[in-house]
Structure formats: C-alpha cells, structure tokens
Design a protein around this motif. Structure first.
Motif, PDB file in Angstrom:
ATOM      1  N   MET A  78       0.653  -1.153   0.184  1.00  0.00           N
ATOM      2  CA  MET A  78       0.164  -0.140   0.318  1.00  0.00           C
ATOM      3  C   MET A  78       1.087   1.576   0.209  1.00  0.00           C
ATOM      4  SD  MET A  78      -3.492  -0.516   2.702  1.00  0.00           S
ATOM      5  CE  MET A  78      -2.376  -1.324   3.806  1.00  0.00           C
ATOM      6  N   MET A  79       2.443   1.477   0.851  1.00  0.00           N
ATOM      7  CA  MET A  79       2.727   2.832   0.750  1.00  0.00           C
ATOM      8  C   MET A  79       3.156   2.488  -0.597  1.00  0.00           C
ATOM      9  SD  MET A  79       5.147   1.887   4.239  1.00  0.00           S
ATOM     10  CE  MET A  79       6.397   3.062   3.589  1.00  0.00           C
ATOM     11  N   ARG A  80       3.654   1.486  -1.350  1.00  0.00           N
ATOM     12  CA  ARG A  80       4.325   1.589  -2.942  1.00  0.00           C
ATOM     13  C   ARG A  80       3.633   2.401  -3.275  1.00  0.00           C
ATOM     14  NH1 ARG A  80       7.144  -3.382  -2.287  1.00  0.00           N
ATOM     15  NH2 ARG A  80       4.866  -4.554  -3.602  1.00  0.00           N
ATOM     16  N   ALA A  81       2.258   1.761  -3.292  1.00  0.00           N
ATOM     17  CA  ALA A  81       1.005   2.117  -4.125  1.00  0.00           C
ATOM     18  C   ALA A  81       1.007   3.584  -4.252  1.00  0.00           C
ATOM     19  CB  ALA A  81      -0.724   1.436  -4.493  1.00  0.00           C
ATOM     20  N   ALA A  82      -0.227   4.099  -2.516  1.00  0.00           N
ATOM     21  CA  ALA A  82       0.560   5.933  -2.538  1.00  0.00           C
ATOM     22  C   ALA A  82       1.148   6.249  -3.071  1.00  0.00           C
ATOM     23  CB  ALA A  82      -0.177   5.593  -0.682  1.00  0.00           C
ATOM     24  N   HIS A  83       2.412   6.457  -3.047  1.00  0.00           N
ATOM     25  CA  HIS A  83       3.924   6.417  -3.234  1.00  0.00           C
ATOM     26  C   HIS A  83       3.416   6.960  -4.706  1.00  0.00           C
ATOM     27  CE1 HIS A  83       7.182   9.012  -3.274  1.00  0.00           C
ATOM     28  NE2 HIS A  83       7.714   8.257  -4.156  1.00  0.00           N
ATOM     29  N   SER A  84       3.563   5.947  -5.880  1.00  0.00           N
ATOM     30  CA  SER A  84       2.700   5.923  -7.136  1.00  0.00           C
ATOM     31  C   SER A  84       1.918   6.207  -7.295  1.00  0.00           C
ATOM     32  CB  SER A  84       2.716   4.338  -7.591  1.00  0.00           C
ATOM     33  OG  SER A  84       4.040   3.517  -7.569  1.00  0.00           O
ATOM     34  N   ILE A  85       0.731   6.279  -7.048  1.00  0.00           N
ATOM     35  CA  ILE A  85      -0.098   7.661  -7.384  1.00  0.00           C
ATOM     36  C   ILE A  85      -0.063   9.235  -6.513  1.00  0.00           C
ATOM     37  CG2 ILE A  85      -2.509   8.177  -6.416  1.00  0.00           C
ATOM     38  CD1 ILE A  85      -3.628   5.255  -5.793  1.00  0.00           C
ATOM     39  N   LYS A  86       0.983   9.044  -5.093  1.00  0.00           N
ATOM     40  CA  LYS A  86       1.440  10.749  -5.446  1.00  0.00           C
ATOM     41  C   LYS A  86       1.681  11.230  -6.991  1.00  0.00           C
ATOM     42  CE  LYS A  86       3.734  11.228  -1.925  1.00  0.00           C
ATOM     43  NZ  LYS A  86       4.567  11.624  -0.754  1.00  0.00           N
ATOM     44  N   GLY A  87       3.034  10.353  -7.579  1.00  0.00           N
ATOM     45  CA  GLY A  87       4.260  10.866  -8.725  1.00  0.00           C
ATOM     46  C   GLY A  87       3.379  11.115 -10.002  1.00  0.00           C
ATOM     47  N   VAL A 147       0.289  14.550 -13.468  1.00  0.00           N
ATOM     48  CA  VAL A 147      -0.882  15.235 -14.519  1.00  0.00           C
ATOM     49  C   VAL A 147      -1.415  16.886 -13.862  1.00  0.00           C
ATOM     50  CG1 VAL A 147      -0.806  13.076 -15.653  1.00  0.00           C
ATOM     51  CG2 VAL A 147      -2.813  13.797 -13.342  1.00  0.00           C
ATOM     52  N   GLY A 148      -1.036  17.505 -12.638  1.00  0.00           N
ATOM     53  CA  GLY A 148      -1.220  18.545 -12.103  1.00  0.00           C
ATOM     54  C   GLY A 148      -2.129  18.294 -10.956  1.00  0.00           C
ATOM     55  N   LEU A 149      -2.927  16.770 -10.757  1.00  0.00           N
ATOM     56  CA  LEU A 149      -3.918  16.396 -10.040  1.00  0.00           C
ATOM     57  C   LEU A 149      -3.505  16.956  -8.757  1.00  0.00           C
ATOM     58  CD1 LEU A 149      -5.567  13.991 -11.639  1.00  0.00           C
ATOM     59  CD2 LEU A 149      -6.429  16.058 -11.751  1.00  0.00           C
ATOM     60  N   ASP A 150      -4.010  18.172  -8.455  1.00  0.00           N
ATOM     61  CA  ASP A 150      -2.920  18.414  -6.682  1.00  0.00           C
ATOM     62  C   ASP A 150      -4.222  17.407  -5.061  1.00  0.00           C
ATOM     63  OD1 ASP A 150      -1.106  19.792  -7.689  1.00  0.00           O
ATOM     64  OD2 ASP A 150      -1.848  21.841  -7.087  1.00  0.00           O
ATOM     65  N   LEU A 151      -4.905  17.987  -5.990  1.00  0.00           N
ATOM     66  CA  LEU A 151      -5.792  16.808  -4.826  1.00  0.00           C
ATOM     67  C   LEU A 151      -5.418  15.388  -4.558  1.00  0.00           C
ATOM     68  CD1 LEU A 151      -8.502  17.359  -2.521  1.00  0.00           C
ATOM     69  CD2 LEU A 151      -9.649  17.107  -4.973  1.00  0.00           C
ATOM     70  N   VAL A 152      -5.448  14.911  -5.820  1.00  0.00           N
ATOM     71  CA  VAL A 152      -5.187  13.501  -5.442  1.00  0.00           C
ATOM     72  C   VAL A 152      -3.465  13.301  -4.896  1.00  0.00           C
ATOM     73  CG1 VAL A 152      -4.669  11.465  -6.604  1.00  0.00           C
ATOM     74  CG2 VAL A 152      -6.405  12.528  -7.400  1.00  0.00           C
ATOM     75  N   HIS A 185      -1.079  11.720  -0.089  1.00  0.00           N
ATOM     76  CA  HIS A 185       0.094  12.022   0.829  1.00  0.00           C
ATOM     77  C   HIS A 185      -0.508  11.864   2.639  1.00  0.00           C
ATOM     78  CE1 HIS A 185       3.794  13.174   1.977  1.00  0.00           C
ATOM     79  NE2 HIS A 185       2.898  14.359   3.256  1.00  0.00           N
ATOM     80  N   GLY A 186      -1.156  11.666   2.327  1.00  0.00           N
ATOM     81  CA  GLY A 186      -2.019  11.396   3.400  1.00  0.00           C
ATOM     82  C   GLY A 186      -1.609  10.854   4.120  1.00  0.00           C
ATOM     83  N   MET A 187      -2.384   9.085   3.548  1.00  0.00           N
ATOM     84  CA  MET A 187      -2.749   8.183   3.054  1.00  0.00           C
ATOM     85  C   MET A 187      -0.615   6.860   3.181  1.00  0.00           C
ATOM     86  SD  MET A 187      -4.965   7.044   0.237  1.00  0.00           S
ATOM     87  CE  MET A 187      -5.938   5.208   0.893  1.00  0.00           C
ATOM     88  N   GLU A 188      -0.294   7.479   2.388  1.00  0.00           N
ATOM     89  CA  GLU A 188       1.240   7.238   2.797  1.00  0.00           C
ATOM     90  C   GLU A 188       1.961   6.694   3.820  1.00  0.00           C
ATOM     91  OE1 GLU A 188       5.109   7.005   0.508  1.00  0.00           O
ATOM     92  OE2 GLU A 188       4.172   8.788   0.181  1.00  0.00           O
ATOM     93  N   ASP A 189       1.390   8.402   4.906  1.00  0.00           N
ATOM     94  CA  ASP A 189       1.456   8.632   6.074  1.00  0.00           C
ATOM     95  C   ASP A 189       1.328   7.716   7.560  1.00  0.00           C
ATOM     96  OD1 ASP A 189       3.234  10.970   5.113  1.00  0.00           O
ATOM     97  OD2 ASP A 189       1.980  12.272   5.938  1.00  0.00           O
TER      98      ASP A 189
END
Length: 802
Positions: free
Chosen positions: A49-58, A63-68, A73-77
C-alpha cells in the motif's frame, strides 16, 4: 505489463495513463486495506500500500491533480505510522482510507471538460474526506468488537454528471497540510479539543451511495483500455483460425483418394507381374524384353507413390496440429483470470456486512482460473446477487454467531476451477442456512402445491422454489433483498449462458450454490443433424438424449403424437415444421429423435439424420439480419459446410406456440408399407377406462391403435392420419359420435373409411341415427365382451397381419 502492452501505450494521453495507473493502484490499496483489517499488522500488505500510494502521488503530480497528491500523501503517512506501530488500522480508520481510495478513483475518471465543475460541486464532501485522512489517528474505535454502521463506505462510485454546475475550480477546497509530527497511537493522546470533536466517528458522506440489491456492482474492474475494434478483430481472427483448421481437414479426403489410387495401382502392378510371368514362358525374346522393361518401370512408380503419401500424411498431421494450436491460442487471447471479474467483491461484501452490523470475510479461491471474457462479464451480476443474499439472508451478527458456537466473523468462499471441461463456480458460507420447512410452508401458503405434494418434496425440489420469480422467505423487504428478485435472475442468466445452477443447504451450518458453465462461448460442442437436407447444430449441453423411435411406438392423443420414454409420454415435434422448412417426408424407418428441454417443456425433436458431435468455432450472424428466430449463431463444419446453431430456448417457445395453435404435423403418416403390414384403428371415447380397455384389446390382437378423447379431437386426428377403422362412442362432449360419423362419411377423402359405433345405451333412435349417418357397425357396450368387439373389427377390416 508486457512489451506488447507497453507498445500500445503510445496512443494514450498522460491523463489516460494516469487513469490506468489509478485503476491498478487503487485496487492494490483496496485489497491491502481489507487484508490489514482482517490480519492485523500484515507487513506485506502495508508495504504494497505504501508503494501504491507513493506511485499515485507521483503520477498525480505529473498530470497536475494536486487534490489526489494530497490524498495519496495523507494515506502514505498513515501507512508509515501503521508500519512503525504508531497507529492501528482499525475498521473506522479503514473506512476513512477506503473513502479516500474511492475519491482518488472518481477524480481519476473525471473527464477534463467537467472535472473542475464536478470538484467544485462536491467541495464539502471532498473536504470531509481530506480531513478524515489528515486526522485519521484521532478517529476513535468503539470498545465493542462488533462492526459499526456509522461509516459505511459504498462499494460503487457514482456516475459523474455529464453537465455539472459551472462553478470555478477555485471553489474546490484546499486540503490541510499533512501532519509533520508523529501520529499518536490512539485518540486518547489527541488534544482535548480533538477528543471532544471525535467522540463518535464522523459519517463519511462524500460522493457515495448506499448499495442496493439492484445497483449491484462494485468498483469497476481495472482494465487496460482496449481499441474500439478489439472484439471485432478477435472474431475475425477466430474465424480465420477456424478456416485454417477446416482447410487442414480437407486434406483428409484427398489422402483417401490417393490411397484408393494406390490400391488400384497395386492391382495394375500385380497384373503386369502376372503378364510378365506368362510371357517369360514363351519363346519370343523381343516380347520378353519388353515385358521385363515394363515390370522394371513399375518399381519406381510404386516407391514414388508410397513416399509421397507418407509425406502428405505427415504434412496433414502438422497442418492439423498448427491450425488447432492457432485456434487454441486465439481462444486464449479471449480468456481472462477469474480475478478480473471478482476483485471488487471482497470490498463489496465487507462494506455491505459492516453497514448491517455484521462481520463477514469473502475468500476467493482459484483467482487464476481462466474464463472467457464474455462469460466473466455476464456472470458478474449473478455472483453479485448471490453474495448479497449470503450476507443479508445467511450471515448472523457476531453476537448471534458466537451464541451458536461459531467464530464472530462469518466466511463466504467463492471458488472457481475447471472440472470435466467446464467452469465450476461454488459459493458457500458458514451462515444460518435455509429452513426447508419454511420453504415448504410458504409453498403451501401460496398454493403453489397441495399439502400432500409439498410434504413429499425432497430438499433439492424445495430449494428449486427459490428460483421462482417473486418467491422470498423474508417477511419484510429492505434495500438488499426480500423483494423476491435475485435468484430467479441468477437462474435465468446462467441458463442463457448454457449453464446450470444448483442449491444446497444445511440449517444452522450454511448454504452452497454450485454453478457450472462452458469455459468459452467461442467454441461450442454440438450435435450436428440434418433437417430437410441442411445441417443444423444443437449445443450438446442442451441435448438430453439421442434415440430412434420406431413408427409402431408412436401414439396420437388430442392431435398430438407421443411415445413412451421411461414411463413418460414424450411429445414428438418435427424440426422441419418448427423451423418452417416444410413437412417431413417420413418413411417406414425409425425416426431419429433429439430430446431437448426439461420438466413439462420437454420434447422429442424429429430430424432427418444425426451426423454426430463436432467442436464448432462460433461465428456471429451479421447484425443486418437482426435476431433470427430459433437461430443463435453460425459455424463451419470440418468439411467446410456452413451450419446454423439452434437457439434451444427460442426453439422451445416456437414449439409451445405450435402446440397452442394446434398446428403440429403428423409424423410417420407416410409409412405406407407399415400401414399395410400393421392396420391402424382410431378409438374415440370420453371415458378413459373404456379407451384403455379397447386399446389394450386391439393392441393384443396386433393392431396399431390411436386414441381421441371426444368428437372434435377424433375429427382432427382422423383427418391427419391414415386409418383402417374408427371406433367411436355416441355420447361425448363438444361433438357426439353421430356427428363425427356424419363428417367422416361426407368427407371426400374419408367417406370410404369404416366406422363402428359402440354405445352403452341401446337406444333404437341412436342406432337409427348412427346407421343413417353411415356407420358400418353398431355395438352396445353392455352386451359385448372381448371376442364380440374383436369379431366385429375382423368383420369390418379383417384380421391383423402376423
């Protein structure tokens, strides 16, 4: 992702690529959250899950989706804190994180044109989700271990409005910054203000709708977008592969011709040898020389043919193998792992159970089992219904389960595997099961069976009632079940896929649903038949029996023909008539019959000939023809001949229509040779006892006998068949015997047919009316005995031939 798939990505925009990655990574997050909730501290799931959240964040940052970016980032923490032991991912926290997963997936699937407006319109629920994830450590967990319904996370993302309110993007909320300090382990360590605000878990309301029995589906399956013509390309590829296989099969008759040529050549060579031996005994030296030369020239010819036949046979084997492998590989392209159709079900079961105050875990076995993509798509809804019924009907609350001596957590197992060339799917749970006596009582109360009949029903027969529309054991309906819809839809959908479904239950122990389906709809094993000189195929799963019926075994009742099949009167129907191909030309031979249907809708379809079984590569009929009645698809036989595949459910409807209209053709009526050997008599009487007594007497003497139940039925039957004698009663409903005799004697084709009247009442007026109408014999039932009737028949038409 394979190299080929990587090559296809050039056609997608960066936003498309992000959607694809979000589909994959959110599924990893969902699976991981369910795993850590079930298995506390699952290190492997946390790492994934950490890797998945980090991949989504990057990817979202690109693509400029700051909300995502903020959500991920909050989920990764949160995952880091859980991994370091500073926080436990309790059910309420998992609810909040799942809400974040849903929000990420929804934002990823927004169209560029309406994304800003949609985000603005949903600002409040988005802010709630962001706040929950940012302050996830402060979410309290009730002391009770029972699941709470305070934060139901919906399994399905709502449809994004196509024309959202035109609000500026700046109206979307800004997420709070991610906490920099280490997160506390539980709510007790939170600041007093925070404790006061989180006495109860806040309800997650954003962008979600409580799932109902009719909404069904969970988060859509993550798939790589396919080109628009992928399905057409596959069908074309399968068509070409099957044609290659057919061409390979056509080598076989050519080889057989060569073998015949070789045999003829061997006979010729043998004659040459005999001729040479005869000439060798002569004294003509020149003739001997020519004879020897001819014999020598035959040897290389013989060897040449042998070698080339062996070569072409080897070529045929290689071509058949390659073409069959090509078909298999094309079919493999259509196969998908079972997980593709069911990966959203664990989340759906978890959320649904949690919303009902239950704790249920779905275990999937056989995720790698390969299934045809079309079948996989079509069984998603039936499986959804079954799982929802299991959660709602079958599963008890944790307290009820513990009181019954079971673990507090209920388990549903969804298993898929290949068995005997079919796809077998089983869903079984350890819930309360079904009370068979309650089904029996419901059947009686709704007058679906008499009490005596209901009492004799077996468990399997009782469970079949659950498949009936509007049949429910629940006293009140909720949004999940109780309306009597669900299993009837399951049953119908599975049957449409040429499959079967079976139910089993043990009260207090659990419920089991067993589904059997073909592995693919692209290749069908079928029985090939001849009907009016054309090839027609019937899917083998729809065929109950194949047999031959002698004309002597055929009886007529109410203008319908039947024969005895295991103690059951099975109706005979001409396939040529059902398909509107004309009337069968029956002869004296046994009739080839294919038994189709089940229960009361079970018929014997009479065909011209049965060729045998073949595996057919199904080819859809051109849409320009629309839905052809009684036909489902087409194919090519091994010899290249086209064949239509019959739609058996449609065929049964056509047969029902013919029966209702009373327009069935009579079969075996052209058996003139048989009629000369076996004289046929029609007995018309409204008394079952009298009909059967007369029928048995006449059968025992060697006559063929048909029966009719009144004058109207007798008139219809006698016009549709060739009879040597009619025996009729006088007093009958709808049309009496005197009227029947009158009609027969006035008919241009039947006026010479002998008619005997047999009546209980020896009334002179009846006798006078009958003889006046043209009856050839009048016999009273009260005065005749066995020999009297048989002697009268013998006087009219003679003895039955031996």
């Amino acid at each position: 992702m394979s190299h080929d798939q990587q090559g296809d990505l050039s056609q997608f925009s960066m936003r498309d690529l992000f959607r694809m990655e979000a589909d994959t990574q959110t599924q990893i997050l969902t699976d991981g959250l369910l795993a850590v909730e079930r298995l506390k501290g699952d290190a492997g799931a946390l790492e994934a899950m950490m890797r998945a959240a980090h991949s989504i964040k990057g990817a979202a940052a690109i693509v400029g989706l700051d909300l995502v970016v903020q959500l991920a980032h909050g989920m990764e923490d949160s995952f880091v804190a859980a991994q370091q032991g500073r926080m436990q991912l309790t059910p309420n926290r998992v609810d909040a994180l799942l809400a974040g997963v849903d929000l990420i997936l929804q934002i990823a699937r927004l169209d560029d044109a309406n994304a800003d407006a949609w985000l603005a319109a949903n600002g409040a629920p988005i802010r709630t989700t962001l706040d929950l994830i940012a302050n996830i450590a402060y979410l309290p967990e009730p002391p009770s271990s029972a699941p709470q319904a305070a934060m139901p996370a919906a399994p399905a993302a709502p449809t994004v409005p196509s024309t959202p309110p035109a609000l500026p993007a700046s109206a979307a909320p800004a997420a709070p910054g991610a906490p920099a300090a280490p997160l506390p382990q539980d709510a007790a360590s939170a600041p007093p203000a925070a404790q006061a605000e989180t006495t109860t878990a806040p309800t997650v309301t954003p962008l979600q709708a409580t799932a109902t029995a009719d909404e069904g589906a969970a988060i859509p399956v993550a798939r790589l977008p396919a080109p628009l013509k992928a399905a057409q390309n596959f069908d074309r590829l399968l068509s070409l592969a099957s044609e290659a296989r057919i061409n390979a099969h056509q080598l076989h008759p050519f080889i057989q011709d060569l073998q015949r040529f070789k045999r003829n050549q061997s006979s010729l060579f043998s004659l040459v040898e005999q001729l040479h031996e005869a000439i060798a005994n002569s004294s003509d030296a020149s003739l001997k020389e020519k004879s020897l030369l001819a014999l020598q020239k035959t040897h290389p010819l013989k060897q040449f043919l042998l070698e080339h036949i062996a070569d072409i046979e080897a070529y045929e084997r290689r071509t058949l193998a390659v073409s069959q492998n090509m078909v298999d590989e094309v079919l493999t392209l259509r196969m998908r792992p079972f997980r593709d159709g069911v990966q959203a079900f664990p989340r759906m079961v978890r959320d649904l159970a949690r919303g009902m105050g239950k704790d249920v875990h779905l275990e999937i076995v056989g995720e790698d089992t390969l299934v045809d993509r079309d079948i996989l798509a079509r069984i998603e809804s039936p499986l959804n219904h079954i799982l929802r019924n299991a959660v709602d009907h079958g599963m008890q609350t944790p307290a009820e389960r513990i009181a019954a001596g079971k673990p507090g957590t209920g388990t549903i197992v969804l298993e898929a595997r290949h068995r005997a060339g079919m796809l077998s799917i089983e869903i079984h749970d350890d819930g309360r099961g079904v009370d068979l006596e309650k089904i029996r009582a419901t059947v009686i109360a709704r007058k679906m069976a008499a009490p005596q009949m209901a009492a004799a029903l077996s468990p399997a027969e009782l469970l079949e009632f659950l498949f009936l529309p509007a049949f429910s054991l629940k006293e009140s309906a909720n949004e999940i079940s109780g309306r009597g819809v669900g299993l009837d839809i399951v049953h119908e959908t599975i049957r449409e896929q040429n499959g079967t479904v079976r139910l089993e239950s043990e009260l207090g122990q659990g419920f089991r649903t067993s589904i059997t389906l073909p592995l693919t709809q692209s290749i069908v094993r079928a029985l090939v038949t001849d009907i009016k000189g054309e090839a027609y195929a019937i899917p083998i799963v729809k065929v109950e029996r194949v047999l031959k019926v002698p004309p002597a075994a055929i009886h007529t009742l109410e203008n319908k023909q039947f024969f005895d099949f295991g103690g059951e009167h099975l109706g005979l129907v001409s396939a040529a008539q059902v398909l509107e191909l004309g009337e069968m030309e029956a002869g004296g031979e046994d009739l080839p019959v294919v038994v189709i249907g089940s229960g009361t809708r079970r018929y014997a379809l009479v065909v011209d000939a049965i060729r045998g079984e073949q595996s057919l590569a199904v080819q859809a009929i051109d849409p320009i023809f629309g839905k052809m009645r009684d036909i489902s698809a087409a194919a090519l036989l091994d010899d290249g001949e086209p064949v239509l595949i019959l739609d058996v459910p449609d065929l049964l409807l056509s047969i029902d229509k013919l029966l209702h209209e009373g327009g069935l053709h009579q079969l075996a009526r052209a058996d003139h040779a048989g009629r000369r050997r076996m004289k046929r008599i029609l007995v018309v009487d409204d008394s079952l006892t009298v009909r059967e007594m007369e029928r048995k007497l006449l059968l025992g003497r060697g006559f063929l006998v048909d029966v009719a139940i009144d004058g109207i039925d007798g008139w219809n039957v006698v016009r549709s068949g060739e009879y040597d004698l009619v025996i009729t009663d006088v007093d009958m409903p709808r049309m009496d015997g005197i009227e029947l005799v009158t009609l027969i004697k006035k008919d241009v084709h039947l006026h010479k047919l002998p008619v005997m009247i047999v009546s209980y009442k020896d009334r002179p007026e009846d006798r006078a009316r009958g003889l006046s109408a043209g009856a050839d014999y009048y016999l009273t039932k009260g005065s005749f005995h066995d020999e009297t009737l048989l002697d009268a028949v013998s006087d009219l038409i003679g003895e039955a031939p031996l």
